[in-house]
Design an enzyme around this catalytic site. Sequence first.
Site, PDB file in Angstrom:
ATOM      1  N   SER A 178      -7.265  21.886   5.500  1.00  0.00           N
ATOM      2  CA  SER A 178      -6.234  21.104   6.186  1.00  0.00           C
ATOM      3  C   SER A 178      -5.942  21.661   7.572  1.00  0.00           C
ATOM      4  CB  SER A 178      -4.949  21.062   5.355  1.00  0.00           C
ATOM      5  OG  SER A 178      -4.324  22.343   5.317  1.00  0.00           O
ATOM      6  N   HIS A 265     -11.870  33.096   8.926  1.00  0.00           N
ATOM      7  CA  HIS A 265     -12.106  33.949  10.085  1.00  0.00           C
ATOM      8  C   HIS A 265     -10.946  33.946  11.067  1.00  0.00           C
ATOM      9  CE1 HIS A 265     -14.713  36.348  12.569  1.00  0.00           C
ATOM     10  NE2 HIS A 265     -14.741  35.483  13.558  1.00  0.00           N
TER      11      HIS A 265
END
Length: 286
Positions: A178, A265
């Site tokens: 999302s 990340h």
Amino acid sequence: MTATTANEVDAKSTSRFVDIPGFRIHYNEAGAGHTVVLLHGSGAGATGWSNFWPNIGALAQRFHVLAIDMPGWGESSTVDGLARDHPSALIAVLDALGVDRAALVGNSMGGQTSLVTAAKWPDRVSHLITMGAPSPGPALFAAGGGLSEGLKVLMEAYEDPSPANFKRLVQIMCFDQSMATDELANLRSSAALKHPEHLASFLQTRFGGNPRAAWFGMDEKLVQITAPTLLLHGRDDRVVPYEHSLNLLARIPNSRMVLLNRCGHWAQIEHADEFNRLVADFVDRT
């Protein structure tokens, strides 16, 4: 310089330029107090703003924040990829802005820049904070045989900067899909397509050449880092596996690590509130 509230921070009003030998450097600046420098990663379209837009205003409540576009990225001058030296450029920017010591906060490639700077110029670094940073030593547990899944997608965005590839780029950077919005993909895409010379510069090295050789030579120098160090990493990072932060933790004497589950990340984007709190408290209390 006056304190800045989160609602007052935007890309345009915080935009600045400074000239250093060989380059014109763009950066975003907000807040007052001890200087905290935010250093972006290597992905196509990465800039100080696109990597740290959820963090600049929050951190500016307590610190003087600089989010720098390194040479070859954003609105800064481009550079021959084989001659890329971000740590030296960072020191030149701090000199030009009159900053004697700063806390360095680096994501991925920016973490690599921060590590080298802390080892080579310890008097200039008050704190060292990395997120998803690589370590220069060999990977023992992560899959070998070349680039990670995420780095392959990153390279494809450089080679073919299409909307579809930028969508894939933000998707692989995030655990929570999302967060991988079209808006975020467009932010990166527009920054990349605005400066095709930056894309060409990066493709000169393809993670190879002189910068990579110099980085792997840093392994034995990590033990010389004296700055208090906080290593943040996503448990689900598909670009730079969290084993890299474990390697850094084993080598940097005054270090500690926070491993975030359900995080890819970009910890600073996916877990922005926790990231902002961890960074602010670490700089204030250490």
